[in-house]
Design a protein around this motif. Structure first.
Motif, PDB file in Angstrom:
ATOM      1  N   PHE A  50       0.844  -1.205   0.000  1.00  0.00           N
ATOM      2  CA  PHE A  50       0.000   0.000   0.000  1.00  0.00           C
ATOM      3  C   PHE A  50       0.881   1.256   0.000  1.00  0.00           C
ATOM      4  CE2 PHE A  50      -2.500   3.243   2.128  1.00  0.00           C
ATOM      5  CZ  PHE A  50      -3.798   3.035   1.695  1.00  0.00           C
ATOM      6  N   ASN A  51       1.902   1.241   0.849  1.00  0.00           N
ATOM      7  CA  ASN A  51       2.804   2.397   0.943  1.00  0.00           C
ATOM      8  C   ASN A  51       3.637   2.579  -0.324  1.00  0.00           C
ATOM      9  OD1 ASN A  51       1.993   3.252   3.487  1.00  0.00           O
ATOM     10  ND2 ASN A  51       3.426   1.907   4.539  1.00  0.00           N
ATOM     11  N   LEU A  52       3.871   1.513  -1.043  1.00  0.00           N
ATOM     12  CA  LEU A  52       4.565   1.633  -2.334  1.00  0.00           C
ATOM     13  C   LEU A  52       3.641   2.300  -3.359  1.00  0.00           C
ATOM     14  CD1 LEU A  52       6.299  -1.869  -2.492  1.00  0.00           C
ATOM     15  CD2 LEU A  52       7.458   0.338  -2.226  1.00  0.00           C
ATOM     16  N   LEU A  53       2.352   1.969  -3.288  1.00  0.00           N
ATOM     17  CA  LEU A  53       1.400   2.583  -4.224  1.00  0.00           C
ATOM     18  C   LEU A  53       1.231   4.074  -3.948  1.00  0.00           C
ATOM     19  CD1 LEU A  53      -1.467  -0.088  -4.438  1.00  0.00           C
ATOM     20  CD2 LEU A  53       0.433   0.282  -6.025  1.00  0.00           C
ATOM     21  N   THR A  54       1.198   4.434  -2.658  1.00  0.00           N
ATOM     22  CA  THR A  54       0.984   5.848  -2.323  1.00  0.00           C
ATOM     23  C   THR A  54       2.259   6.665  -2.470  1.00  0.00           C
ATOM     24  OG1 THR A  54       1.463   5.484   0.015  1.00  0.00           O
ATOM     25  CG2 THR A  54      -0.842   5.325  -0.668  1.00  0.00           C
ATOM     26  N   GLY A  55       3.400   6.001  -2.537  1.00  0.00           N
ATOM     27  CA  GLY A  55       4.664   6.729  -2.666  1.00  0.00           C
ATOM     28  C   GLY A  55       5.347   6.984  -1.338  1.00  0.00           C
ATOM     29  N   LEU A  84      -4.326  10.527  -8.421  1.00  0.00           N
ATOM     30  CA  LEU A  84      -4.220   9.077  -8.328  1.00  0.00           C
ATOM     31  C   LEU A  84      -5.032   8.525  -7.175  1.00  0.00           C
ATOM     32  CD1 LEU A  84      -3.054   6.271  -8.716  1.00  0.00           C
ATOM     33  CD2 LEU A  84      -0.917   7.061  -7.763  1.00  0.00           C
ATOM     34  N   MET A  85      -4.878   9.099  -6.003  1.00  0.00           N
ATOM     35  CA  MET A  85      -5.486   8.456  -4.843  1.00  0.00           C
ATOM     36  C   MET A  85      -5.540   9.391  -3.654  1.00  0.00           C
ATOM     37  SD  MET A  85      -2.142   6.157  -3.976  1.00  0.00           S
ATOM     38  CE  MET A  85      -2.009   5.539  -5.635  1.00  0.00           C
ATOM     39  N   ARG A  86      -6.406   9.045  -2.745  1.00  0.00           N
ATOM     40  CA  ARG A  86      -6.434   9.675  -1.434  1.00  0.00           C
ATOM     41  C   ARG A  86      -6.459   8.558  -0.414  1.00  0.00           C
ATOM     42  NH1 ARG A  86      -5.913  15.397  -1.412  1.00  0.00           N
ATOM     43  NH2 ARG A  86      -6.191  15.787  -3.620  1.00  0.00           N
ATOM     44  N   THR A  87      -5.869   8.793   0.678  1.00  0.00           N
ATOM     45  CA  THR A  87      -5.917   7.780   1.732  1.00  0.00           C
ATOM     46  C   THR A  87      -6.306   8.477   3.013  1.00  0.00           C
ATOM     47  OG1 THR A  87      -3.681   8.099   2.495  1.00  0.00           O
ATOM     48  CG2 THR A  87      -3.980   6.622   0.619  1.00  0.00           C
ATOM     49  N   PHE A  88      -6.612   7.713   4.004  1.00  0.00           N
ATOM     50  CA  PHE A  88      -6.937   8.307   5.297  1.00  0.00           C
ATOM     51  C   PHE A  88      -5.844   9.258   5.755  1.00  0.00           C
ATOM     52  CE2 PHE A  88      -9.410   4.299   6.379  1.00  0.00           C
ATOM     53  CZ  PHE A  88     -10.546   4.837   5.826  1.00  0.00           C
ATOM     54  N   LEU A 176      -7.844   2.228   0.629  1.00  0.00           N
ATOM     55  CA  LEU A 176      -8.173   2.196   2.049  1.00  0.00           C
ATOM     56  C   LEU A 176      -7.386   1.093   2.752  1.00  0.00           C
ATOM     57  CD1 LEU A 176     -12.037   2.347   1.455  1.00  0.00           C
ATOM     58  CD2 LEU A 176     -10.579   4.281   2.022  1.00  0.00           C
ATOM     59  N   ASP A 177      -6.573   1.475   3.722  1.00  0.00           N
ATOM     60  CA  ASP A 177      -5.837   0.473   4.494  1.00  0.00           C
ATOM     61  C   ASP A 177      -6.606   0.193   5.781  1.00  0.00           C
ATOM     62  OD1 ASP A 177      -3.924  -1.329   5.351  1.00  0.00           O
ATOM     63  OD2 ASP A 177      -2.464   0.179   5.936  1.00  0.00           O
ATOM     64  N   GLU A 178      -7.161  -0.986   5.887  1.00  0.00           N
ATOM     65  CA  GLU A 178      -7.935  -1.425   7.048  1.00  0.00           C
ATOM     66  C   GLU A 178      -9.006  -0.426   7.467  1.00  0.00           C
ATOM     67  OE1 GLU A 178      -6.451  -3.926   9.878  1.00  0.00           O
ATOM     68  OE2 GLU A 178      -4.435  -4.144   9.039  1.00  0.00           O
ATOM     69  N   PRO A 179      -9.947  -0.134   6.565  1.00  0.00           N
ATOM     70  CA  PRO A 179     -10.998   0.828   6.905  1.00  0.00           C
ATOM     71  C   PRO A 179     -11.920   0.341   8.018  1.00  0.00           C
ATOM     72  CG  PRO A 179     -11.504  -0.254   4.828  1.00  0.00           C
ATOM     73  CD  PRO A 179     -10.109  -0.652   5.199  1.00  0.00           C
ATOM     74  N   LEU A 180     -11.869  -0.947   8.311  1.00  0.00           N
ATOM     75  CA  LEU A 180     -12.787  -1.478   9.333  1.00  0.00           C
ATOM     76  C   LEU A 180     -12.092  -1.718  10.671  1.00  0.00           C
ATOM     77  CD1 LEU A 180     -14.544  -4.031   6.961  1.00  0.00           C
ATOM     78  CD2 LEU A 180     -15.240  -1.699   7.492  1.00  0.00           C
ATOM     79  N   ALA A 181     -10.794  -1.427  10.711  1.00  0.00           N
ATOM     80  CA  ALA A 181     -10.031  -1.719  11.930  1.00  0.00           C
ATOM     81  C   ALA A 181     -10.607  -0.966  13.118  1.00  0.00           C
ATOM     82  CB  ALA A 181      -8.569  -1.339  11.726  1.00  0.00           C
ATOM     83  N   ILE A 206      -9.087  -2.065  -1.178  1.00  0.00           N
ATOM     84  CA  ILE A 206      -9.105  -2.162   0.285  1.00  0.00           C
ATOM     85  C   ILE A 206      -8.062  -3.168   0.742  1.00  0.00           C
ATOM     86  CG2 ILE A 206     -10.464  -2.887   2.284  1.00  0.00           C
ATOM     87  CD1 ILE A 206     -12.923  -2.012   0.937  1.00  0.00           C
ATOM     88  N   VAL A 207      -7.233  -2.763   1.672  1.00  0.00           N
ATOM     89  CA  VAL A 207      -6.298  -3.690   2.296  1.00  0.00           C
ATOM     90  C   VAL A 207      -6.901  -4.059   3.640  1.00  0.00           C
ATOM     91  CG1 VAL A 207      -4.000  -3.895   3.299  1.00  0.00           C
ATOM     92  CG2 VAL A 207      -4.309  -2.693   1.138  1.00  0.00           C
ATOM     93  N   GLU A 208      -7.125  -5.327   3.857  1.00  0.00           N
ATOM     94  CA  GLU A 208      -7.785  -5.740   5.096  1.00  0.00           C
ATOM     95  C   GLU A 208      -7.111  -6.958   5.695  1.00  0.00           C
ATOM     96  OE1 GLU A 208     -10.601  -3.557   7.084  1.00  0.00           O
ATOM     97  OE2 GLU A 208      -9.899  -5.570   7.566  1.00  0.00           O
ATOM     98  N   HIS A 209      -7.150  -6.995   6.983  1.00  0.00           N
ATOM     99  CA  HIS A 209      -6.640  -8.174   7.674  1.00  0.00           C
ATOM    100  C   HIS A 209      -7.748  -9.204   7.812  1.00  0.00           C
ATOM    101  CE1 HIS A 209      -3.685 -10.079  10.256  1.00  0.00           C
ATOM    102  NE2 HIS A 209      -4.701 -10.465  10.978  1.00  0.00           N
ATOM    103  N   LYS A 210      -8.930  -8.715   8.165  1.00  0.00           N
ATOM    104  CA  LYS A 210     -10.061  -9.613   8.381  1.00  0.00           C
ATOM    105  C   LYS A 210     -10.834  -9.802   7.091  1.00  0.00           C
ATOM    106  CE  LYS A 210     -11.265  -8.749  13.163  1.00  0.00           C
ATOM    107  NZ  LYS A 210     -12.281  -8.095  13.989  1.00  0.00           N
ATOM    108  N   LEU A 211     -10.892 -11.023   6.670  1.00  0.00           N
ATOM    109  CA  LEU A 211     -11.536 -11.317   5.406  1.00  0.00           C
ATOM    110  C   LEU A 211     -13.053 -11.327   5.502  1.00  0.00           C
ATOM    111  CD1 LEU A 211     -11.485 -12.321   2.535  1.00  0.00           C
ATOM    112  CD2 LEU A 211     -11.351 -14.627   3.449  1.00  0.00           C
TER     113      LEU A 211
END
Ligand SMILES: Nc1ncnc2c1ncn2[C@@H]1O[C@H](COP(=O)(O)OP(=O)(O)OP(=O)(O)O)[C@@H](O)[C@H]1O
Ligand SMILES: [Mg+2]
Length: 262
Positions: A50-55, A84-88, A176-181, A206-211
């Motif tokens: 995710f951090n590689l995508l955002t730079g 390109l993108m926005r993140t939290f 979105l990195d773990e939007p449900l965390a 979406i990057v999520e830990h919980k599937l």
């Protein structure tokens, strides 16, 4: 839907931390209006990717393209400026302002050039009634919270606001990195409901830990393990992929997954 434009493409991207290969030769493609997820157990490399995508990080090897342009060495700001993108992280809230003022600020920062000071002095109240702001309040079920200070929101309400702010800036990809965390079960549905409103209008990753929470929402799933992509495609098929079953069983798998390891 076969000719949707490719938005992001990574080619054999690798990121190392000392001797550890956190992201290992990942080639990934995201097309317009994909609703895609990346899952994986602890330390699989999801956040690093995710951090590689955002730079935020630059890869040691490989190429990252945005609409075919090589953006591998671009800063996060340059990527945001290209839409390109926005993140939290890049749309943080102002906790001492109201919900509607946060939306106005997000809108303003994305679309006009003015200092925060000018905005707060002159145009803020006028923008409260801007059709875009009103529409956003409605879409994200924030009307009732319009004048509430952000510091007094619940975590679920704040997450909805953060997503609304990100969407207002009209990014090409909503990342979105773990939007449900950290959210309670009851709040998760509220956040998924607002994300569902964006399907077909917005490319979502979406990057999520919980599937279990996102499984029904996603159209496409990528599974990472120890830095590598071990499965990619239809979510249900991915989960039954032999390597996923072999190496990924630490991850919570929902009861409905017949064939998943016990
Ligand atoms: N800044 C860093 N410096 C050193 N090692 C790091 C750094 N960031 C991540 N790592 C390591 O890289 C590997 C991948 O971490 P990453 O945070 O990308 O995993 P993740 O899939 O997001 O995990 P989680 O589900 O726990 O969020 C881990 O072994 C982690 O310890
Ligand atoms: Mg992570």
């Amino acid at each position: 839907m076969t000719d949707r434009a490719e938005i992001i493409r990574t080619e054999a991207v690798t990121k190392r931390f000392g001797g550890l290969v956190a992201v290992d030769q990942v080639s990934y493609r995201l097309k317009q209006y994909d609703v895609a997820g990346i899952i994986g157990s602890n330390g699989a490399g999801k956040t690093t990717f995710f951090n590689l995508l955002t730079g935020y990080y630059q890869p040691d090897e490989g190429v990252i393209r945005f609409r075919e342009e090589d953006i591998t060495r671009m800063s996060p700001q340059q990527r945001v400026a290209r839409g390109l993108m926005r993140t939290f992280q890049l749309t943080s809230t102002f906790d001492n302002l109201s919900v509607v003022d946060n939306l106005v600020l997000a809108f303003f920062r994305a679309h006009r050039k003015a200092t925060l000071f000018q905005l707060l002095r002159n145009t803020r109240k006028r923008l409260w009634h801007d059709p875009k702001i009103l529409h956003t309040l409605e879409t994200f079920s924030l009307q009732g919270l319009r004048d509430r200070m952000v510091k007094n929101l619940s975590l679920g309400e704040k997450r909805r606001l953060e997503i609304a702010m990100a969407v207002l800036t009209e990014p090409t990809v909503l990342l979105l990195d773990e939007p449900l965390a950290g959210l309670a079960e009851s709040e998760i549905q509220g956040v998924l409901d607002v994300l569902r409103m964006q399907v077909g209008r917005q490319t979502i990753l979406i990057v999520e830990h919980k599937l279990s929470h996102v499984q029904k929402f996603l159209q496409r799933l990528t599974v990472m393990h120890e830095g590598r992509v071990i499965a990619d495609g239809d979510p249900d098929e991915c989960l039954h992929h032999p390597e996923v079953r072999r190496s990924y069983w630490q991850i919570e798998v929902t009861a409905g997954d017949q064939g998943a390891p016990a």
